[in-house]
Design a protein around this motif. Structure first.
Motif, PDB file in Angstrom:
ATOM      1  N   GLY A  14      -7.152  -3.175  -5.834  1.00  0.00           N
ATOM      2  CA  GLY A  14      -7.016  -4.494  -6.183  1.00  0.00           C
ATOM      3  C   GLY A  14      -6.994  -5.577  -5.067  1.00  0.00           C
ATOM      4  O   GLY A  14      -6.334  -5.282  -4.145  1.00  0.00           O
ATOM      5  N   PHE A  15      -7.908  -6.519  -5.249  1.00  0.00           N
ATOM      6  CA  PHE A  15      -7.785  -7.634  -3.989  1.00  0.00           C
ATOM      7  C   PHE A  15      -6.512  -8.341  -3.938  1.00  0.00           C
ATOM      8  O   PHE A  15      -6.008  -8.535  -2.700  1.00  0.00           O
ATOM      9  CB  PHE A  15      -8.829  -8.592  -4.240  1.00  0.00           C
ATOM     10  N   ASN A  16      -5.927  -8.785  -4.819  1.00  0.00           N
ATOM     11  CA  ASN A  16      -4.730  -9.477  -4.916  1.00  0.00           C
ATOM     12  C   ASN A  16      -3.709  -8.849  -3.868  1.00  0.00           C
ATOM     13  O   ASN A  16      -2.970  -9.347  -2.967  1.00  0.00           O
ATOM     14  CB  ASN A  16      -4.144  -9.942  -6.180  1.00  0.00           C
ATOM     15  N   GLU A  17      -3.407  -7.396  -4.103  1.00  0.00           N
ATOM     16  CA  GLU A  17      -2.325  -6.760  -3.423  1.00  0.00           C
ATOM     17  C   GLU A  17      -2.857  -6.394  -2.066  1.00  0.00           C
ATOM     18  O   GLU A  17      -2.222  -6.579  -1.089  1.00  0.00           O
ATOM     19  CB  GLU A  17      -2.193  -5.241  -4.290  1.00  0.00           C
ATOM     20  N   PHE A  18      -4.115  -6.167  -1.778  1.00  0.00           N
ATOM     21  CA  PHE A  18      -4.651  -5.971  -0.578  1.00  0.00           C
ATOM     22  C   PHE A  18      -4.288  -7.031   0.191  1.00  0.00           C
ATOM     23  O   PHE A  18      -3.946  -7.105   1.430  1.00  0.00           O
ATOM     24  CB  PHE A  18      -6.201  -5.706  -0.582  1.00  0.00           C
ATOM     25  N   PHE A  19      -4.653  -8.358  -0.502  1.00  0.00           N
ATOM     26  CA  PHE A  19      -4.503  -9.657   0.427  1.00  0.00           C
ATOM     27  C   PHE A  19      -3.262  -9.704   0.751  1.00  0.00           C
ATOM     28  O   PHE A  19      -2.923  -9.956   1.926  1.00  0.00           O
ATOM     29  CB  PHE A  19      -5.171 -10.653  -0.328  1.00  0.00           C
ATOM     30  N   TRP A  20      -2.171  -9.798  -0.056  1.00  0.00           N
ATOM     31  CA  TRP A  20      -0.805  -9.871   0.171  1.00  0.00           C
ATOM     32  C   TRP A  20      -0.325  -8.775   1.069  1.00  0.00           C
ATOM     33  O   TRP A  20       0.600  -9.075   1.877  1.00  0.00           O
ATOM     34  CB  TRP A  20       0.026 -10.010  -1.113  1.00  0.00           C
ATOM     35  N   LEU A  52     -13.022  -6.731   5.838  1.00  0.00           N
ATOM     36  CA  LEU A  52     -12.261  -5.563   5.840  1.00  0.00           C
ATOM     37  C   LEU A  52     -12.322  -4.746   4.563  1.00  0.00           C
ATOM     38  O   LEU A  52     -12.375  -3.629   4.622  1.00  0.00           O
ATOM     39  CB  LEU A  52     -10.920  -5.905   6.685  1.00  0.00           C
ATOM     40  N   TYR A  53     -12.037  -5.673   3.708  1.00  0.00           N
ATOM     41  CA  TYR A  53     -11.812  -5.092   2.128  1.00  0.00           C
ATOM     42  C   TYR A  53     -13.313  -4.664   1.909  1.00  0.00           C
ATOM     43  O   TYR A  53     -13.350  -3.558   1.429  1.00  0.00           O
ATOM     44  CB  TYR A  53     -11.681  -6.173   1.394  1.00  0.00           C
ATOM     45  N   ILE A  54     -14.203  -5.286   2.071  1.00  0.00           N
ATOM     46  CA  ILE A  54     -15.627  -5.012   1.654  1.00  0.00           C
ATOM     47  C   ILE A  54     -15.940  -3.702   2.249  1.00  0.00           C
ATOM     48  O   ILE A  54     -16.665  -2.741   1.725  1.00  0.00           O
ATOM     49  CB  ILE A  54     -16.719  -6.187   1.792  1.00  0.00           C
ATOM     50  N   GLU A  55     -15.531  -3.685   3.595  1.00  0.00           N
ATOM     51  CA  GLU A  55     -16.069  -2.225   4.329  1.00  0.00           C
ATOM     52  C   GLU A  55     -15.447  -1.123   3.793  1.00  0.00           C
ATOM     53  O   GLU A  55     -15.966  -0.135   3.637  1.00  0.00           O
ATOM     54  CB  GLU A  55     -15.812  -2.527   5.780  1.00  0.00           C
ATOM     55  N   ASN A  56     -14.056  -1.213   3.721  1.00  0.00           N
ATOM     56  CA  ASN A  56     -13.208  -0.068   3.375  1.00  0.00           C
ATOM     57  C   ASN A  56     -12.575   0.104   2.169  1.00  0.00           C
ATOM     58  O   ASN A  56     -12.047   1.190   1.731  1.00  0.00           O
ATOM     59  CB  ASN A  56     -12.154   0.161   4.569  1.00  0.00           C
ATOM     60  N   TYR A  57     -12.073  -1.081   1.540  1.00  0.00           N
ATOM     61  CA  TYR A  57     -11.262  -0.896   0.426  1.00  0.00           C
ATOM     62  C   TYR A  57     -11.747  -1.698  -0.916  1.00  0.00           C
ATOM     63  O   TYR A  57     -11.027  -2.009  -1.910  1.00  0.00           O
ATOM     64  CB  TYR A  57     -10.048  -1.806   0.769  1.00  0.00           C
ATOM     65  N   LYS A  75     -10.248 -16.315 -17.329  1.00  0.00           N
ATOM     66  CA  LYS A  75     -10.436 -15.007 -17.170  1.00  0.00           C
ATOM     67  C   LYS A  75     -10.452 -14.674 -15.456  1.00  0.00           C
ATOM     68  O   LYS A  75     -10.060 -13.688 -15.182  1.00  0.00           O
ATOM     69  CB  LYS A  75     -11.950 -14.741 -17.334  1.00  0.00           C
ATOM     70  N   TYR A  76     -11.077 -15.661 -14.877  1.00  0.00           N
ATOM     71  CA  TYR A  76     -11.076 -15.583 -13.360  1.00  0.00           C
ATOM     72  C   TYR A  76      -9.423 -15.539 -12.891  1.00  0.00           C
ATOM     73  O   TYR A  76      -9.536 -14.899 -11.983  1.00  0.00           O
ATOM     74  CB  TYR A  76     -11.706 -16.878 -12.928  1.00  0.00           C
ATOM     75  N   TYR A  77      -8.790 -16.433 -13.212  1.00  0.00           N
ATOM     76  CA  TYR A  77      -7.285 -16.284 -12.643  1.00  0.00           C
ATOM     77  C   TYR A  77      -6.526 -15.138 -13.051  1.00  0.00           C
ATOM     78  O   TYR A  77      -5.703 -14.503 -12.547  1.00  0.00           O
ATOM     79  CB  TYR A  77      -6.615 -17.636 -12.919  1.00  0.00           C
ATOM     80  N   GLY A  78      -6.885 -14.778 -14.404  1.00  0.00           N
ATOM     81  CA  GLY A  78      -6.328 -13.483 -15.205  1.00  0.00           C
ATOM     82  C   GLY A  78      -6.763 -12.323 -14.146  1.00  0.00           C
ATOM     83  O   GLY A  78      -5.948 -11.434 -13.797  1.00  0.00           O
ATOM     84  N   LEU A  79      -7.782 -12.227 -13.613  1.00  0.00           N
ATOM     85  CA  LEU A  79      -8.706 -11.110 -12.867  1.00  0.00           C
ATOM     86  C   LEU A  79      -7.782 -10.997 -11.644  1.00  0.00           C
ATOM     87  O   LEU A  79      -7.241  -9.882 -11.098  1.00  0.00           O
ATOM     88  CB  LEU A  79      -9.931 -11.192 -12.646  1.00  0.00           C
ATOM     89  N   ILE A  80      -7.635 -12.153 -10.997  1.00  0.00           N
ATOM     90  CA  ILE A  80      -6.895 -12.237  -9.616  1.00  0.00           C
ATOM     91  C   ILE A  80      -5.206 -11.788  -9.708  1.00  0.00           C
ATOM     92  O   ILE A  80      -4.903 -11.044  -9.077  1.00  0.00           O
ATOM     93  CB  ILE A  80      -6.903 -13.704  -9.297  1.00  0.00           C
ATOM     94  N   LEU A 115     -12.313  -7.390  -5.733  1.00  0.00           N
ATOM     95  CA  LEU A 115     -12.808  -8.673  -5.347  1.00  0.00           C
ATOM     96  C   LEU A 115     -14.326  -8.767  -6.003  1.00  0.00           C
ATOM     97  O   LEU A 115     -14.628  -9.922  -6.317  1.00  0.00           O
ATOM     98  CB  LEU A 115     -13.203  -8.497  -3.561  1.00  0.00           C
ATOM     99  N   GLU A 116     -14.799  -7.752  -6.360  1.00  0.00           N
ATOM    100  CA  GLU A 116     -16.265  -7.986  -6.876  1.00  0.00           C
ATOM    101  C   GLU A 116     -16.272  -8.680  -8.353  1.00  0.00           C
ATOM    102  O   GLU A 116     -16.996  -9.358  -8.603  1.00  0.00           O
ATOM    103  CB  GLU A 116     -17.194  -6.469  -6.946  1.00  0.00           C
ATOM    104  N   SER A 117     -15.360  -8.006  -8.981  1.00  0.00           N
ATOM    105  CA  SER A 117     -15.056  -8.559 -10.325  1.00  0.00           C
ATOM    106  C   SER A 117     -14.459  -9.856 -10.486  1.00  0.00           C
ATOM    107  O   SER A 117     -15.028 -10.784 -11.309  1.00  0.00           O
ATOM    108  CB  SER A 117     -14.149  -7.622 -11.376  1.00  0.00           C
ATOM    109  N   ILE A 118     -13.847 -10.153  -9.368  1.00  0.00           N
ATOM    110  CA  ILE A 118     -13.329 -11.785  -9.054  1.00  0.00           C
ATOM    111  C   ILE A 118     -14.535 -12.441  -9.054  1.00  0.00           C
ATOM    112  O   ILE A 118     -14.662 -13.610  -9.470  1.00  0.00           O
ATOM    113  CB  ILE A 118     -12.013 -11.509  -8.214  1.00  0.00           C
ATOM    114  N   LYS A 119     -15.175 -11.947  -8.216  1.00  0.00           N
ATOM    115  CA  LYS A 119     -16.516 -12.773  -7.643  1.00  0.00           C
ATOM    116  C   LYS A 119     -17.367 -13.050  -8.832  1.00  0.00           C
ATOM    117  O   LYS A 119     -17.851 -14.048  -9.256  1.00  0.00           O
ATOM    118  CB  LYS A 119     -17.180 -11.887  -6.590  1.00  0.00           C
TER     119      LYS A 119
END
Lengths: 546, 471
Positions: free
Chosen positions: B143-149, B134-139, A308-313, A319-323
């Motif tokens: 999706g985090f993966n796309e943001f990160f990349w 930065l992500y937590i502040e504004n975005y 589930k964890y890697y699927g979410l990523i 980030l919250e749901s990943i966390k």
């Protein structure tokens, strides 16, 4: 590796007691199959043979062959084990099934080739008869092949066939041992050792053939992709070392003890320490529950969270749901690790307490029991270390896993050597302390890693890839240049394997049967020399000869 | 004196306005030694010099956007060693905060001993924590993966560039903002050498248009990229010793985006007017000319559509498309198709790359329908050849054709709205129908070029800049 657990989860979803029991049994066999196979069969053979061995040196010869073949085949295959598990998992994921079949042939040929070289180099000039050497070599290569088969069969989660193969093989060994030992055939002056090894070898060949046939039926074989797996060396070369270091680390204390005053020498061929080795073999048996629990609990419950964890990523979640998924996964992981540790600790204590009675029932010397008690604790730590290393590999923390396995190798060597001069009361302490320290350090590393897991997951991903397969491609070319061109034998074997096995058995047995008995005096002389050299010392320590 | 020209996507590999300008500048200032630092999207064998490199160029160094590949993709772990104030400024940088102290920022990130190499930096826990904050502040809805990349790829080349060592020089001259201007800013701080910034178009705005239309940047990341380019342009404006633009409109823009009034100067392009003083050849038919590369930014399609309207009145008029057509084959094909659909095959002549002087003699009116321009040399050249001009209201076109308020020279052509074929056609027709008007406009153009846009003026200006900055 991760795949096994998911298949198991399916088994557990059907909430039936019998199903659950069979799942535990399967996973026990997968994880500890080699142990069950060797230790149980060996002990049955031992009990059977106990009354039939004319003298102790034959028993030692047999034991030496078993120990050496078992340990060194495992070390030979160990670098490829994790590496190939990973390769197969990758190729299954990429749906490149042809490459899996191809790599099987490549790996098997490579392992057998190196194995054969080792056999020839090792047995060349050794003071035992040629027929015994050939049989011992065959035995070694058979075990080596079985290790390779196991890699492929556990990757495709076929536990049933593993169970069947081992069971039939063991049964065949025992039956043929009884038959051979009770027959009046006289093979040569290592009569009983030879017969029992032959029975054991034949049993393993049966196991191996069943596994082999299953593999042949499961994968496609084109032969043209045999060495493609070498390409992944560049990416996962560290796995080679993790496997090798851990396995050598597992046995390094034995090697050191062999050269202590517990060690005996058999025909200048094998040097080992029956008392220590026996204790260690039993100690390893006690950790089967851990490995089973690990496979079943961690790999099922944990694996769902992990997925589930890697699927979410992958699915670009916030980030919250990943966390949240991370917290969930970490919680389950540590819960299962501590649960496993608890159960295993209780079991180990129970084993240690009852070991006194069991060992005296089996007629083992006190020293075996003493060494067993400390090495059982060592095995406990070792099992946890293995769990930690596997968890690290789940998280692609290969560098951490490498460090842990290297530390185990170094620690076990150092402490075993350190306690060597402290006297026989301290045998096994080195192994225990080495394993304990490396487990603690590895566990600390794991905690540190898990704390920052999301950072590692993201930041460890390379920003770009560098093409550095060139060296490995050259190696593949080199191997292809010198390999045998046509591998029709495999297909032929598939169709006519019964004929071939019968033919091989007939050929081998006829060679052995019609061979003249070797000169008696040579054997007696050997025996005398042995007694003078090392046997005396050993008998002083252990008058009961375990 | 050694001047290092920092060019991005232009000189000496790509021909065009900026490149020709650079080449001219170097050729005419032959007593100065020049070094070229060229930033290119990718480096391959196909890249070749498009100019005869003048002899006073002593060195040409090229960096490509793929240059990060020289680093190990699996770097050794590096823990950044940064002070609190350095951290504060890097944090500001990652947030595109214009209150950043550039000196502290540059002195920190250019040192491998502080931040590691670019790849190490992007792998570091420090970078990770910054990205996360930065992500937590504004975005945090994204999706985090796309943001990160996105952030990683945004800073990948940027970090590589930051740590690049440029050739030694007494002065660094960036010929655009963007990466080129940013490199100038770094040299200004790191080497304490003067930094001159010349902007032909407005780089950040050009990028903005490109990003809005692009398909590879999506959603909020369009805004992020745009903000990024405006942010680094702001840095370059602030740190440059002199900020040069070609015309008033761009100067205004630069002032709005952080350039200091006192160091912002307008230096228009200039040409050798004698070359274009060609003899008129009278032809029966009307000839309309357009000196351009056949690429989307020139909006050739609008030009063709307006020409179609013109042929309603002058059915034997010709349209000459003068210039190369191999830069964007897809667009070129589309244009050919349009010509066919409008049945103008006999009326439109595509010349390819030629010497324009041959054509200036018989062209009655020049047209430019670009959707974006700097200060087009073709307008200056046509004006020098006394040809009336119809151009869209982009860049410095209006200033060239209508003049500044302070002048008493009248119009040298007509300015029309971009992408409006009817208005363009009307303007062309007005000129074609009124020979007197055409003649007057031609004369006005010539006068204006002669007074303000001669090559020797701009060359002298730059010589003075160089001399005053390098004392």
């Amino acid at each position: 590796m991760a795949g096994i657990g998911f298949e198991l989860k399916k088994l557990f979803d059907e909430d039936m007691y019998t199903k659950r029991a069979s799942a535990y049994l399967y996973s026990a066999v997968v994880a500890a199959g080699p142990w069950l196979l060797t230790v149980i069969t060996l002990n049955i053979l031992n009990i059977l043979a106990d009354n039939l061995f004319i003298d102790i040196i034959q028993k030692d010869l047999f034991m030496g062959t078993i120990i050496y073949s078992f340990i060194f085949s495992q070390i030979l295959v160990s670098p490829l084990q994790m590496m190939m598990t990973r390769y197969i998992a990758d190729k299954l994921y990429e749906k490149k099934y042809k490459l899996i079949g191809g790599s099987f042939i490549g790996v098997l040929k490579m392992a057998l080739f190196i194995g054969l070289l080792l056999v020839i180099i090792y047995y060349y000039g050794k003071n035992i008869s040629l027929s015994y050497k050939i049989l011992a070599g065959l035995f070694f290569l058979t075990i080596t092949s079985i290790w390779v088969f196991m890699i492929y069969l556990s990757a495709i989660k076929n536990y049933k066939i593993i169970l069947i193969a081992f069971f039939s093989g063991s049964l065949f060994s025992i039956i043929s041992a009884v038959g051979l030992l009770n027959s009046s055939i006289y093979i040569n002056f290592y009569n009983e050792a030879f017969k029992i090894l032959l029975a054991f070898t034949m049993g393993l060949i049966v196991t191996g053939s069943i596994l082999f046939l299953k593999i042949l039926k499961t994968f496609h074989f084109t032969g043209s992709y045999s060495y493609d797996f070498i390409k992944s060396f560049s990416k996962y070369s560290i796995l080679l070392f993790i496997g090798l270091f851990y396995t050598v680390g597992l046995w390094i204390d034995d090697f050191i003890i062999w050269f202590s005053n517990l060690g005996i020498d058999v025909f200048n061929t094998y040097r080992f320490a029956p008392i220590y080795d026996n204790a260690i073999f039993w100690a390893y048996l006690t950790i089967i529950p851990t490995i089973t629990l690990f496979l079943v609990n961690i790999e099922t419950e944990f694996y769902v969270k992990y997925k589930k964890y890697y699927g979410l990523i992958k699915k670009n979640a916030t980030l919250e749901s990943i966390k949240n998924a991370e917290d969930d996964m970490v919680r389950v992981l540590f819960k299962e690790i501590f649960y496993t540790i608890e159960i295993q600790a209780i079991l180990t204590i129970v084993f240690i307490i009852i070991s006194g009675q069991v060992f005296s029932f089996l007629g083992y010397p006190v020293l075996v029991r003493e060494i067993f008690q400390i090495t059982a604790l060592g095995a406990l730590c070792n099992a946890f270390l293995l769990i930690v290393i596997l968890v690290m590999l789940y998280f692609e923390a290969r560098l951490f896993a490498f460090f842990s396995s290297a530390l185990f190798l170094i620690g076990n060597s150092f402490w075993t050597y350190y306690f060597l001069n402290k006297g026989e009361n301290y045998f096994g302490f080195g192994y225990f302390i080495g394993a304990l320290i490396s487990f603690l350090v590895a566990f600390l590393l794991l905690i540190l890693f898990i704390k920052n897991i999301t950072f590692y997951t993201f930041s460890s991903q390379p920003i770009f890839l560098k093409n550095k397969n060139l060296i490995w491609n050259k190696l593949i070319k080199l191997i292809k240049k010198y390999q045998f061109k046509k591998i029709r034998i495999l297909n032929y074997f598939d169709k006519n394997f019964v004929k071939i096995i019968i033919l091989t058995i007939i050929v081998i047995s006829s060679i052995l049967m019609f061979k003249k008995p070797e000169k008696e005096y040579g054997y007696k002389q050997d025996k005398k020399i042995k007694k003078e050299n090392s046997l005396e010392g050993r008998e002083k320590i252990s008058p009961d000869n375990y | 004196m050694i001047v290092c020209i920092i060019a991005e996507g232009s000189y000496p590999y790509i021909s065009g306005g900026v490149s020709s300008w650079v080449n001219q500048l170097i050729k005419d200032l032959d007593e100065i030694e020049f070094k070229i630092f060229s930033i290119m999207p990718e480096m391959d064998e196909k890249l070749s010099y498009k100019y005869n490199i003048p002899e006073n160029v002593s060195k040409i160094e090229t960096i490509s956007l793929q240059d990060y590949k020289k680093y190990n993709p699996k770097p050794k772990n590096f823990d950044t060693k940064l002070s609190t104030i350095e951290r504060v400024n890097i944090k500001k940088f990652l947030r595109f905060d214009k209150t950043i102290n550039w000196d502290i920022f540059v002195n920190a990130v250019t040192r491998k001993s502080k931040v590691g190499n670019p790849i190490q930096f992007l792998h570091s826990e420090y970078f990770w924590n910054n990205i996360k904050d930065l992500y937590i502040e504004n975005y945090d809805e994204e999706g985090f993966n796309e943001f990160f990349w996105t952030l990683r790829s945004m800073f990948l080349f940027f970090m590589t560039l930051i740590q690049e060592t440029l050739p030694k020089a007494d002065l660094y001259h960036s010929v655009s903002t963007g990466y080129s201007g940013f490199l100038g800013l770094i040299q200004r701080i790191k080497k304490q050498k003067p930094f001159l910034l010349t902007e032909h178009g407005i780089y950040a705005r050009e990028r903005e248009e490109e990003i809005i239309q692009s398909s590879w940047v999506k959603g909020i990341y369009k805004k992020m990229w745009i903000d990024f380019f405006y942010f680094i342009a702001n840095g370059a404006y602030k740190k440059a010793d002199i900020v040069v633009s070609l015309f008033e409109r761009n100067k205004k823009f630069q002032l709005e985006h952080g350039a200091d009034y006192d160091k912002t100067v307008v230096v228009p392009n200039g040409i050798d007017i004698e070359i274009y003083n060609v003899n008129k050849i009278n032809t029966e038919k009307k000839n309309i000319g357009a000196i351009l590369r056949i690429v989307p930014i020139k909006d050739v399609k609008t030009l063709l559509r307006s020409f179609k309207i013109v042929t309603d009145d002058f059915n034997d008029a010709n349209l000459f498309l003068i210039g190369p057509y191999d830069e964007n084959p897809k667009y070129y094909k589309e244009c050919l198709k349009l010509i066919k659909n409008l049945s103008l095959e006999d009326r439109v002549i595509i010349t390819g790359k030629v010497d324009i002087e041959k054509y200036l003699g018989f062209i009655d009116v020049m047209v430019l329908t670009s959707i974006s321009e700097g200060q087009p040399l073709v307008i200056l050249e046509s004006m020098a050849a006394k040809i009336p001009f119809v151009a869209t209201d982009v860049g410095g076109c209006k200033e060239l054709l209508y003049g500044k308020d302070s002048e008493n020279i009248k119009k040298a052509g007509v300015i029309v709205k971009p992408v409006s074929p009817v208005k363009t056609a009307t303007a062309i027709l007005n000129i074609l129908k009124d020979d007197n008007l055409a003649k007057r406009m031609g004369e006005n153009g010539y006068k204006r070029v002669q007074r303000y846009y001669q090559k020797k003026y701009f060359i002298n200006k730059y010589k003075n800049f160089y001399d005053s900055l390098v004392k």
